[in-house]
Design a protein around this motif. Structure first.
Motif, mmCIF file in Angstrom:
data_model
loop_
_atom_site.group_PDB
_atom_site.id
_atom_site.type_symbol
_atom_site.label_atom_id
_atom_site.label_comp_id
_atom_site.label_asym_id
_atom_site.label_seq_id
_atom_site.Cartn_x
_atom_site.Cartn_y
_atom_site.Cartn_z
ATOM 1 N N GLN C 97 0.690 -1.543 -0.117
ATOM 2 C CA GLN C 97 0.027 0.039 0.089
ATOM 3 C C GLN C 97 0.806 1.446 -0.118
ATOM 4 O O GLN C 97 0.249 2.242 -0.164
ATOM 5 N N VAL C 98 2.075 1.067 0.340
ATOM 6 C CA VAL C 98 2.883 2.341 0.593
ATOM 7 C C VAL C 98 3.661 2.501 -0.802
ATOM 8 O O VAL C 98 4.453 1.683 -1.391
ATOM 9 N N GLU C 99 3.371 3.884 -1.051
ATOM 10 C CA GLU C 99 4.124 4.298 -2.487
ATOM 11 C C GLU C 99 5.354 4.838 -2.528
ATOM 12 O O GLU C 99 6.427 4.457 -3.045
ATOM 13 N N GLY C 219 7.651 8.837 7.503
ATOM 14 C CA GLY C 219 6.531 9.725 6.722
ATOM 15 C C GLY C 219 6.060 8.792 5.599
ATOM 16 O O GLY C 219 7.169 8.209 4.749
ATOM 17 N N MET C 220 5.056 8.726 5.121
ATOM 18 C CA MET C 220 4.443 7.710 3.772
ATOM 19 C C MET C 220 3.390 8.541 3.095
ATOM 20 O O MET C 220 2.906 9.426 3.342
ATOM 21 N N ARG C 221 3.563 8.301 1.649
ATOM 22 C CA ARG C 221 2.603 8.534 0.753
ATOM 23 C C ARG C 221 1.930 7.099 0.277
ATOM 24 O O ARG C 221 2.794 6.213 -0.118
ATOM 25 N N LEU C 222 0.848 6.968 0.083
ATOM 26 C CA LEU C 222 0.054 5.952 -0.121
ATOM 27 C C LEU C 222 -0.067 5.392 -1.418
ATOM 28 O O LEU C 222 -0.470 6.702 -2.292
ATOM 29 N N ALA C 229 -8.096 4.321 5.193
ATOM 30 C CA ALA C 229 -8.653 4.001 6.510
ATOM 31 C C ALA C 229 -8.228 2.538 6.995
ATOM 32 O O ALA C 229 -7.902 2.339 8.449
ATOM 33 N N ALA C 230 -8.455 1.665 5.923
ATOM 34 C CA ALA C 230 -8.011 0.183 6.300
ATOM 35 C C ALA C 230 -6.881 0.105 6.545
ATOM 36 O O ALA C 230 -6.186 -0.453 7.569
ATOM 37 N N PHE C 231 -5.841 0.913 6.094
ATOM 38 C CA PHE C 231 -4.592 0.645 5.977
ATOM 39 C C PHE C 231 -3.982 1.135 7.240
ATOM 40 O O PHE C 231 -3.214 0.524 7.988
#
Lengths: 201, 227, 395
Positions: C97-99, C219-222, C229-231
């Protein structure tokens, strides 16, 4: 929730802005003025800059008297300097003025307290980053500067490190940077307070 | 021949508590085109009330009033405010003791003011200049009213009434606020308007000298003509 | 010669210049407040979005309890950050899920040589490969980022550099260490906490501050398609971590600010009402003053509708003129208003806080004109009801 917001503030950079280090202000003027002049009842703050007072011409005069050029990103013609005029009632009992000086490993903030005749009554590093920090912040180091006037520093050459006033001892880049800061401090106070005529010398 | 205005048995009764005041007490009068009718009388005699009824500013309590061939008031048929306004537009121009000029408009603008509310009533610049010249106020064309003398102001008010191209000019004490010299000027002007333009004039005045211009002069007392 | 009803209405307003000016002033001020508020509404959200976008992080993962202390650390100079195991963080980075993600370690060091009582210096250990792309607004006034594996190199925020009088190429002694560090870059001023940071390569920071294998934040971008929300829920299952979603933060701040906005809006509405009552009062007074004159106009053939229209136009001119001036003022003084807003609001993002665009101005103008017209109905009706006979009798 409040704490979460505080964190958001931190991340987004809303609240935790450091005070801008332009010029050189006393961190806590009320406390510091009292410490330099225990008999004081108040002080006035004035902001001066070479740019506004005399522009390039004044800068050249200052550089000539200092014996060195203003250099770097932060030692510029438009740096605002803060002059504290210390009062006892209506009477002026002294001045306090600080200089930002580039040291070997970090910035030095050298504050000098003067009596009304322009003679150093106290010496204080508000900030110091140096390998010799311990020696330079020892009480004996500051004491060497007390009682000196511009006349004592007139011959100091900040490039060759010659003409160091008698009684002042030390070594290393930060020591010489301090002497340059003291001489520059003297010159600027002479201009800001005594009209640049070298009255205090 | 049909009269321009026919008033028959006109009554105007005001009630003050249980008291009944007969302001107009059964007046009949015919006015023809080109007439000058002067009505005089003491204050409170009912002169103004009567010309207000004739001039469609008010309805009578009873009686019959026909203007220009149309009966505007007859038993059981009082006109609405809008209908009265339309009759006023077509027939009447008014001049009052006070001049009621709009202080922020110039002389010329005051004169063409009725045209604002009657779009068909456009006064060309040439017509306006001619009218003002006739009334002797051309030089004051672009002045504001407060620059004018009383006589000049009344002439502007008359010009405004004439700009409506009225058939009938109702002048209620037109010289009431003027000195004798100015009064004389207005008098001559009214005579001239009647003679040269054929305008019918109904004049209400205390001024006997002015009343003399009337081809017919009526004296009123207690709501009746006594002479 | 043709005179229009607009000219008559305009000239009527010139009769009492002081009164007309004061009425217009009332409208100007209330419009000014109204437009500024609308501009703030738009600008604040915009800036907040831009700031959050500029952060580059959609979600920040921290050790439980850490955010609070990190904040107090910055605000009050305290210490006591908490850390997450690096391997745990790496496992999150590897999730599909993590871009993009960038790990960070924050450290606060007390510097006894700063002033009488000393001061705190904040260090941020970053990954030079992943951090800069997520903070695209950071620009250099000198030098550039260090390499990921560089040792003894730092990048300084503008104010730290100024305080330490450092330029690219200078050496630095970091408080608490005896090693020399080379300044490889000085950032341009950003106006936020970045100006007060000393950036170091991540691994060097971990080594210097004896925090090997530990991290403070991620720090993350998805990936755009995923259910955020699920992540977040999935991340909450990890031991001792806390998830701060920037969307939540934004909503929370917007919620807080919206109550402030509601208060200001109420004040603006009251100011508006007062201005409208001022207009009604002015026009009504002028109608009463012109009672006889209106009667004469009616005797000259003006219908009630004509008089209504004239008074209506007078009010509309007042409101339109005041409204336009108010919009102009709010536009000219938006910078000043912004300073005031920044002074009074506890949280204000960088960027333009008050944005007055064409649609805001148009909406305000229409609103003011409509409310003004509504306010003119009563005076206009009173004027239209004047009976010529009564007014002449008053003579």
């Amino acid at each position: 929730m409040k704490k979460k917001l505080l964190f958001a503030a931190l991340l987004l950079g809303f609240a935790a802005q450091l005070s801008a280090a332009v010029g050189c202000d006393l961190k806590d003027p009320d406390r510091d003025v009292k410490r330099f002049f225990p008999g004081s009842t108040g002080y006035k703050t004035a902001y001066k800059s070479i740019d506004k007072l005399g522009g390039k011409e004044l800068l050249q005069t200052v550089e000539a008297r200092l014996g060195d050029k203003f250099t770097g990103l932060y030692e510029t013609i438009d740096v605002p300097y803060t002059l504290y005029t210390v009062l006892k009632g209506k009477e002026t009992i002294g001045y306090i003025h600080g200089i930002n000086q580039k040291g070997q490993y970090g910035g030095l903030q050298v504050f000098l307290a003067y009596n009304p005749q322009g003679i150093i009554s106290d010496f204080y590093y508000q900030k110091l980053t140096s390998r010799n920090a311990k020696a330079m912040t020892a009480p004996g180091f500051a004491a060497m500067f007390k009682g000196l006037s511009f006349a004592d520093f007139k011959d100091y050459d900040p490039i060759k490190h010659t003409g160091i006033p008698a009684g002042i001892t030390g070594e290393g880049d930060d020591f010489y940077a301090t002497l340059r800061a003291v001489k520059k401090n003297f010159i600027l106070v002479d201009i800001f307070v005594f009209g640049g005529k070298g009255r205090q010398s | 021949m049909e009269h321009l205005i026919t008033a028959k048995d006109i009554f105007k009764i005001f009630k003050r508590g249980s008291e009944e005041i007969r302001a107009i007490n059964g007046i009949s009068l015919d006015i023809d085109a080109g007439d000058i009718v002067a009505i005089t009388g003491e204050s409170g005699s009912g002169k103004t009330t009567f010309v207000n009824i004739i001039g469609s500013l008010d309805n009578p309590t009873s009686g019959e009033l026909c203007i220009n061939g149309r009966c505007v008031f007859a038993p059981g048929a009082a006109l609405t405010e809008g209908e009265l306004t339309r009759i006023r537009r077509e027939i009447f121009g008014y001049v009052f003791q006070k001049f009621f000029l709009v202080p922020t408009l110039t002389v010329a603008e005051n004169i063409v003011l009725p045209g604002v509310f009657q779009p068909k009533l456009e006064v060309s610049d040439a017509e306006l200049d001619k009218l003002m010249d006739m009334l002797g106020i051309l030089a004051r064309k672009n002045h504001l009213p407060w620059h004018l003398s009383g006589g000049e102001m009344q002439r502007v008010a008359i010009a405004r009434a004439l700009a409506l191209r009225s058939k009938v000019l109702i002048a209620d004490e037109p010289t009431g606020n003027l000195d004798s010299k100015r009064s004389e000027e207005i008098k001559e002007l009214l005579v001239r308007l009647n003679r040269e333009q054929g305008i019918t004039i109904i004049l209400v005045t205390h001024n006997h000298n002015l009343a003399k211009i009337g081809k017919r002069v009526y004296v009123m007392k207690d709501g009746r003509f006594i002479e | 010669m043709k005179l229009s009803i607009y000219q008559v209405a305009y000239k009527n307003l010139l009769r009492r210049k002081v009164r007309t000016s004061l009425t217009i002033l009332g409208i100007v001020i209330s419009t000014w407040v109204f437009v500024t508020l609308l501009g703030f509404n738009h600008g604040y959200e915009n800036s907040l979005n831009e700031n959050i976008e500029g952060m580059g992080f959609q979600i920040v993962l921290t050790a439980k309890g850490c955010p609070y202390e990190a904040a107090t650390l910055m605000l009050q100079g305290g210490t006591g950050l908490r850390y997450m195991p690096e391997n745990l963080v790496r496992s999150v980075i590897d999730k599909p899920q993590v871009e993009r993600a960038t790990p960070m370690i924050m450290h606060a060091e007390f510097d006894p040589n700063r002033g009488e009582t000393g001061g705190t210096t904040i260090y941020l250990g970053i990954d030079a490969a992943s951090y800069p792309p997520m903070k695209p607004y950071l620009a250099f006034s000198q030098g550039t980022w260090f390499a990921s594996d560089a040792e003894n190199q730092v990048v300084l925020g503008y104010e730290v550099a100024e305080l330490e009088q450092r330029e690219a190429g200078d050496l630095m002694l970091l408080p608490g260490t005896t090693e020399e560090y080379e300044v490889v870059g000085v950032l341009k001023r950003t106006g936020n906490q970045d100006d007060g940071m000393i950036y170091m390569p991540l691994f060097a920071a971990q080594k210097t501050f004896n925090r090997e294998g530990e991290l403070t934040m991620l720090g993350m971008r998805l990936v755009p398609e995923i259910d955020q929300a699920a992540f977040e829920e999935e991340l909450y299952q990890l031991p001792d971590v806390q998830v701060v979603s920037m969307a939540q933060v934004k909503n929370t701040i917007m919620g807080l600010v919206s109550s402030a906005k509601a208060i200001v809006l109420s004040v603006a509405c009251i100011a508006f009402l007062i201005a409208i009552f001022g207009v009604v009062n002015t026009v009504l007074m002028s109608v009463f003053e012109r009672y006889q004159e209106i009667g004469i106009l009616k005797s000259m053939g003006a219908l009630p509708g004509d008089i209504f229209k004239m008074v209506f136009i007078e009010t509309t001119i007042l409101c339109a003129f005041g409204g336009l001036l108010g919009i102009g003022f709010s536009w000219i003084f938006s910078g000043m208003s912004e300073l005031a807003v920044r002074y009074f609001l506890p949280f204000s993002p960088s960027g333009k806080l008050i944005i007055i665009n064409g649609s805001t101005a148009l909406f305000s103008f229409i609103a003011i004109a409509c409310i003004g017209m509504l306010g003119s109905v009563y005076p206009a009706w009173r004027a239209a009801s004047v009976r010529p006979l009564e007014s002449i009798r008053n003579e």
